[in-house]
Design a protein around this motif. Structure first.
Motif, mmCIF file in Angstrom:
data_model
loop_
_atom_site.group_PDB
_atom_site.id
_atom_site.type_symbol
_atom_site.label_atom_id
_atom_site.label_comp_id
_atom_site.label_asym_id
_atom_site.label_seq_id
_atom_site.Cartn_x
_atom_site.Cartn_y
_atom_site.Cartn_z
ATOM 1 N N PRO A 6 21.384 -47.939 -6.222
ATOM 2 C CA PRO A 6 21.538 -48.444 -7.388
ATOM 3 C C PRO A 6 22.018 -47.013 -8.171
ATOM 4 O O PRO A 6 22.593 -45.641 -7.095
ATOM 5 C CB PRO A 6 20.247 -48.227 -7.786
ATOM 6 N N LEU A 7 23.139 -47.186 -9.609
ATOM 7 C CA LEU A 7 23.708 -46.040 -10.544
ATOM 8 C C LEU A 7 22.365 -45.233 -10.869
ATOM 9 O O LEU A 7 21.272 -45.545 -11.689
ATOM 10 C CB LEU A 7 24.343 -46.066 -11.564
ATOM 11 N N VAL A 8 22.129 -43.786 -10.513
ATOM 12 C CA VAL A 8 20.963 -43.166 -10.865
ATOM 13 C C VAL A 8 21.421 -41.958 -11.668
ATOM 14 O O VAL A 8 22.968 -41.375 -11.538
ATOM 15 C CB VAL A 8 20.414 -42.158 -9.574
ATOM 16 N N LEU A 9 20.849 -42.035 -12.995
ATOM 17 C CA LEU A 9 21.213 -41.113 -14.694
ATOM 18 C C LEU A 9 20.250 -40.130 -14.687
ATOM 19 O O LEU A 9 18.533 -40.703 -14.634
ATOM 20 C CB LEU A 9 21.535 -42.066 -15.472
ATOM 21 N N LEU A 10 20.132 -39.167 -14.704
ATOM 22 C CA LEU A 10 19.223 -38.256 -15.622
ATOM 23 C C LEU A 10 19.945 -37.691 -17.105
ATOM 24 O O LEU A 10 20.972 -36.681 -16.565
ATOM 25 C CB LEU A 10 19.285 -36.922 -14.445
ATOM 26 N N ASP A 11 19.455 -37.939 -18.024
ATOM 27 C CA ASP A 11 19.871 -38.381 -19.486
ATOM 28 C C ASP A 11 21.534 -38.424 -19.489
ATOM 29 O O ASP A 11 22.213 -37.188 -19.945
ATOM 30 C CB ASP A 11 19.370 -36.510 -19.787
ATOM 31 N N GLY A 12 21.084 -39.447 -18.757
ATOM 32 C CA GLY A 12 22.913 -39.640 -18.576
ATOM 33 C C GLY A 12 24.115 -39.371 -18.235
ATOM 34 O O GLY A 12 25.088 -39.862 -17.953
ATOM 35 N N VAL A 13 23.272 -38.095 -17.161
ATOM 36 C CA VAL A 13 24.552 -37.987 -16.367
ATOM 37 C C VAL A 13 24.239 -38.584 -14.780
ATOM 38 O O VAL A 13 22.645 -38.680 -13.927
ATOM 39 C CB VAL A 13 23.470 -36.869 -15.984
ATOM 40 N N PRO A 14 25.480 -38.939 -14.329
ATOM 41 C CA PRO A 14 25.631 -39.371 -12.550
ATOM 42 C C PRO A 14 24.968 -39.132 -11.933
ATOM 43 O O PRO A 14 25.279 -37.750 -11.928
ATOM 44 C CB PRO A 14 26.648 -40.331 -12.380
ATOM 45 N N VAL A 15 23.630 -39.437 -11.072
ATOM 46 C CA VAL A 15 23.331 -37.611 -9.902
ATOM 47 C C VAL A 15 23.560 -38.757 -8.662
ATOM 48 O O VAL A 15 23.223 -40.203 -7.921
ATOM 49 C CB VAL A 15 21.776 -37.585 -9.712
ATOM 50 N N PHE A 16 24.394 -38.421 -7.671
ATOM 51 C CA PHE A 16 25.269 -39.362 -6.883
ATOM 52 C C PHE A 16 24.424 -38.810 -5.683
ATOM 53 O O PHE A 16 24.013 -39.533 -4.506
ATOM 54 C CB PHE A 16 26.125 -38.789 -6.306
ATOM 55 N N SER A 76 14.903 -39.885 -18.034
ATOM 56 C CA SER A 76 15.007 -39.236 -19.088
ATOM 57 C C SER A 76 14.084 -38.194 -19.552
ATOM 58 O O SER A 76 13.032 -38.947 -19.322
ATOM 59 C CB SER A 76 15.290 -39.977 -20.480
ATOM 60 N N THR A 77 14.445 -37.011 -19.963
ATOM 61 C CA THR A 77 13.322 -36.012 -19.916
ATOM 62 C C THR A 77 12.897 -35.584 -21.635
ATOM 63 O O THR A 77 13.499 -36.341 -22.407
ATOM 64 C CB THR A 77 14.057 -34.568 -19.608
ATOM 65 N N GLY A 101 15.349 -33.682 -23.088
ATOM 66 C CA GLY A 101 16.979 -34.147 -22.951
ATOM 67 C C GLY A 101 18.255 -33.206 -22.969
ATOM 68 O O GLY A 101 19.108 -32.805 -22.875
ATOM 69 N N ASP A 102 17.255 -32.155 -21.573
ATOM 70 C CA ASP A 102 18.349 -31.107 -20.751
ATOM 71 C C ASP A 102 17.894 -31.000 -19.528
ATOM 72 O O ASP A 102 18.664 -30.139 -18.613
ATOM 73 C CB ASP A 102 17.232 -29.577 -20.900
ATOM 74 N N ARG A 103 17.735 -32.321 -18.712
ATOM 75 C CA ARG A 103 18.171 -32.506 -17.779
ATOM 76 C C ARG A 103 17.025 -31.678 -16.529
ATOM 77 O O ARG A 103 17.052 -31.183 -16.066
ATOM 78 C CB ARG A 103 19.597 -32.005 -16.814
ATOM 79 N N ALA A 104 15.812 -30.983 -17.743
ATOM 80 C CA ALA A 104 15.173 -30.245 -16.847
ATOM 81 C C ALA A 104 15.598 -29.265 -16.633
ATOM 82 O O ALA A 104 15.288 -28.300 -15.491
ATOM 83 C CB ALA A 104 14.281 -30.778 -15.500
ATOM 84 N N ASN A 105 16.800 -28.923 -17.324
ATOM 85 C CA ASN A 105 17.457 -27.236 -16.288
ATOM 86 C C ASN A 105 17.603 -27.771 -15.221
ATOM 87 O O ASN A 105 17.848 -26.610 -14.666
ATOM 88 C CB ASN A 105 16.643 -25.673 -16.445
ATOM 89 N N PHE A 106 18.345 -28.262 -13.974
ATOM 90 C CA PHE A 106 18.034 -29.189 -12.637
ATOM 91 C C PHE A 106 19.633 -29.351 -12.874
ATOM 92 O O PHE A 106 20.607 -29.839 -13.648
ATOM 93 C CB PHE A 106 17.383 -30.403 -12.849
ATOM 94 N N GLU A 107 20.139 -28.422 -12.381
ATOM 95 C CA GLU A 107 21.915 -28.292 -11.872
ATOM 96 C C GLU A 107 22.214 -29.646 -10.972
ATOM 97 O O GLU A 107 21.987 -30.327 -9.914
ATOM 98 C CB GLU A 107 22.067 -26.821 -11.110
#
Length: 795
Positions: free
Chosen positions: A646-656, A693-694, A697-703
């Motif tokens: 699937p498409l995986v999103l973290l706060d709306g950002v795709p995580v490939f 969703s965190t 909404g800050d992606r849990a400070n995850f790069e």
């Protein structure tokens, strides 16, 4: 029986042959010209923008308010195509000092500039355009001048130009002076501020003999007749008041070519074409076009080097018309602009209940709008009311003069409304002078005749502000072709957009309306396109404004007024700070791009596991978690059918790289939304969607992707509220809070009803003086109009 002369028969036969050949040529060439012109303009819609600015003079710390009217270029009707307008404040170095994007709805929008104290004193230009308008010459953008003074900086002393600067231009009718052919020559004399100057002059030859005299009729423009002789050089001696302008040369005289003479004969235009060769019998082609369509086309047969053509005015559209004459090789050889006065006009009437008001009193304003038959006509209006002191421009730019004249002609036009409001002999002559002193053409005829289509690089923004980027291969800096890019705009909710790059690596994200500054995240698929990077492009047009800003001047009287206005501004800033910073709520779609999820897991409703692997394995359905060679993999199921990754999103950002999801602390995740179906979005098909969703909404400070572009990006401007206090009670009327407003009222949405009427009201402040109200408007049928009214405020 009379004997026939064989030579006369031969000559007659030759003439008949020439005529037939010419007719066949005309029959072939004119349809070809029409078809190529139509093809060139096909799907080539033009937009026009008019901006009603609430006044012309500002102090830093004040707010510049504006209303946008976007119309279809040929009809002046409001056009609901572009949903975004670009507005800039440009200084005298052609540098934008403020820029914003404003939402358009049904062809209108409104916004403001809060003028910062960092601005310097000077004249500035407000420039406006749409993304679609960028496909054409920037001279078609709206531009108008405003003056801004910074009272916190040392005020300049009274400006006294050390040297008078004049600009003198000559315009032979049709474009050229040809020896031996009588021509009408127009002239234009302006000062450093671009305004026309009253002047007189004489034309002299090389012997210093006077061959003609002239004087300006209106706005520094006029014309004279000249029959240039061979090998002659003509000069003009011009006087402006008591100044004599240095001698100026007239345009060079050509030994061959064509001249055109256009005469208004009431119901029609008479057009005379002359060739320097009086024996010429060639075929010419005359085309009249306006509003991007050919309205008349005729073939002309020169006789003794001359030809006449009559154009019935009823065949022409209202407004500016272009007459272009071509030779036998279909080369444009002479051109002329003419103007047909608009027959329809929106009449705007407005009256205040009283001519004089006290301070803090209610002003009732009744506005009516009528068509040319004095029948009620609803219209979209904007209304501005401000103090009419010597700092303000007494000749504001109005909507009719702009759409009918300024938007269709190149260069500065002084008082365009004069030509529309006056219908007499002098105004007709002044209008004719204007037509051939404002540049020659808006078309490159070589491209039209060659069949070249206009290059379209910018599309209309019909869903919201486009975000444009450029994809490059970081290993060799070559364009990334056919690469899918992903853009996340953080907000409530987060918005995800996808687009595929073209052959030049350009990628355009068609976003939905978003307002204010947002964090933006742009990337490619790091697992599939790992060598590519994205550069986000400045959304504003970087072409310089071609218009010159007039010199900033400050008289002693103006300087005296500045002190009072500065106090007014500072008092308002101190006592009304909160009111001046209020904004209207903007409509926000709170639905994610995938709509309602199939299943939502609020993690606080479940046992909190210490790892993400346990969370996904224990109670999240529709997925299977695998681990191969030390890396996690997720597969989505639709009931019993395996869909895939699937498409995986973290706060709306795709995580490939899905393995990274398992490294996130699950205690920072508030919910997980699932779409367990194949999902088509943009250029991609996904095997379902998992959206984490965190809490913050800050992606849990995850790069997520170190090659991604992360920046703060300004969307559409938030709509500011105009502060206009109401004194409807004794308590408010007797309030000790000072009201030093000089801009009393601004309403960008003051449209009249179906009965053509609207009642408005506002309150005066504590400052006495003469106040002016300016109304601009447009009806649904494209009729435009304006109105100016006055009233006094006394203490």
């Amino acid at each position: 029986m009379l004997k026939k002369n064989p030579y006369k028969l031969l000559i007659a036969a030759i003439l008949v042959g020439i005529t037939c050949f010419a007719n066949r040529g005309v029959a072939q060439v004119l349809p070809d010209l029409k078809n190529k012109f139509a093809a060139y303009q096909k799907d080539n819609l033009r937009e026009k923008l008019f901006v009603h600015i609430n006044k012309s003079f500002y102090l830093t710390g004040e707010i510049l308010w504006f209303k946008l009217y976007c119309t279809e270029g040929s009809t002046n009707k409001l056009l609901d195509l572009s949903k975004v307008a670009y507005v800039e404040l440009i200084d005298n170095n052609h540098t934008p000092v403020m820029q914003t994007r404003v939402a358009l709805k049904n062809g209108t929008g409104n916004g403001s500039f809060a003028l910062p104290f960092a601005l310097n004193d000077g004249n500035y230009r407000v420039r406006a355009y749409t993304n679609w308008m960028r496909n054409f010459d920037a001279s078609g953008y709206f531009e108008n001048e405003v003056t801004i003074v910074n009272p916190l900086k040392t005020l300049p002393s009274e400006t006294k130009p050390a040297k008078r600067l004049y600009d003198v231009q000559f315009f032979p009718e049709g474009g050229h002076l040809v020896q031996g052919l009588t021509s009408r020559v127009a002239f234009k004399v302006t000062g450093a501020d671009g305004r026309g100057l009253p002047c007189t002059g004489a034309v002299i030859d090389q012997k210093n003999d006077t061959v003609g005299r002239f004087s300006a009729l209106k706005f520094g423009m006029g014309s004279f007749i000249l029959k240039p002789a061979a090998n002659e050089v003509y000069r003009a001696v011009i006087r402006v008041n008591r100044d004599t302008i240095p001698v100026r040369k007239l345009p060079e005289i050509q030994s061959s070519g064509y001249v055109m003479r256009v005469t208004d004969e009431g119901a029609r235009w008479d057009i005379q074409i002359q060739n320097a060769d009086s024996s010429a019998t060639s075929v010419m082609y005359a085309v009249v076009h306006t509003n991007y369509a050919i309205k008349a086309a005729e073939g002309l047969q020169l006789t003794n080097g001359s030809a006449h053509l009559g154009i019935d005015k009823s065949k022409l559209d209202e407004g500016v018309n272009f007459i272009t004459v071509f030779d036998e090789q279909k080369r444009p050889v002479t051109e002329r602009l003419i103007f047909k006065r608009p027959g329809k006009k929106l009449t705007v009437n407005a009256n205040t209940a009283e001519p004089v008001y006290g301070t803090r009193k209610k002003v009732n304003l009744v506005i009516s709008t009528l068509d040319q038959n004095n029948k009620a006509l609803s219209a979209d209006l904007s209304v501005s009311v401000y103090r009419a002191d010597a700092l303000q421009n007494t000749d504001p730019q109005h909507i009719s003069g702009y759409f009918w004249l300024k938007a269709n002609l190149k260069g500065h036009i002084e008082s365009p409304d004069y030509y529309l409001e006056n219908d007499n002999k002098e105004a007709d002559e002044a209008l004719d002078n204007l037509m051939f002193t404002q540049g020659w053409t808006e078309f490159d005829w070589s491209k039209v005749i060659a069949g070249d289509a206009p290059m379209i690089k910018f599309l209309p923004e019909y869903t919201g502000p486009d975000v444009t980027g450029h994809i490059l291969d970081a290993t060799n800096n070559t364009p990334g072709r056919n690469i899918t890019a992903y853009l996340t705009i953080h907000g409530k909710p987060d918005q995800l957009f996808m687009a595929k790059s073209d052959s030049a690596g350009k990628v355009v994200f068609n976003t939905l309306n978003f307002y204010g500054s947002h964090e933006m995240f742009a990337q490619t698929n790091s697992q599939r396109d790992s060598t590519f990077r994205i550069d986000i492009i400045n959304p504003f047009d970087e072409r310089h404004s071609t218009a010159q800003v007039s010199p900033f001047t400050l008289t002693a009287d103006m300087k005296n007024l500045l002190g009072d206005n500065s106090i007014n501004m500072q008092v308002q800033s101190i006592f009304s700070t909160d009111q001046l910073k209020q904004f209207n709520d903007q409509p926000v779609d709170s639905t994610s791009f995938y709509g309602k999820p199939f299943k939502t897991y609020k993690l606080d409703d479940y046992t909190r596991f210490p790892t993400m692997e346990e969370v996904l394995r224990e109670y999240v359905g529709s997925i299977a978690v695998f681990k191969r060679q030390g890396k996690f993999d997720i597969k989505m199921f639709d009931v019993d059918k395996l869909l895939g990754r699937p498409l995986v999103l973290l706060d709306g950002v795709p995580v490939f790289d899905e393995d990274k999801i398992f490294k996130i602390d699950p205690l920072k995740i508030s919910k997980l939304e699932m779409v367990s179906k194949n999902y088509l979005y943009g250029p991609e098909i996904f095997n379902g969607i998992m959206s984490f969703s965190t809490y913050k909404g800050d992606r849990a400070n995850f790069e997520i992707n170190p090659k991604a572009v992360v920046l703060d990006y300004e969307g559409l401007q938030r709509e500011r509220k105009f502060y206009s206090p109401v004194y409807d009670s004794d308590e408010r009327l007797n309030s000790t809070i000072p009201d030093f407003r000089t801009a009393l009222y601004w309403n960008p949405n003051a449209g009249t009803r179906q009965d053509g009427k609207v009642d408005l009201n506002f309150y005066t402040g504590d400052k006495s003086g003469k106040y002016v109200g300016v109304i601009e408007g447009i009806a649904g049928n494209g009729e435009t109009g304006s109105h100016v009214f006055y009233f006094e405020v006394n203490k």
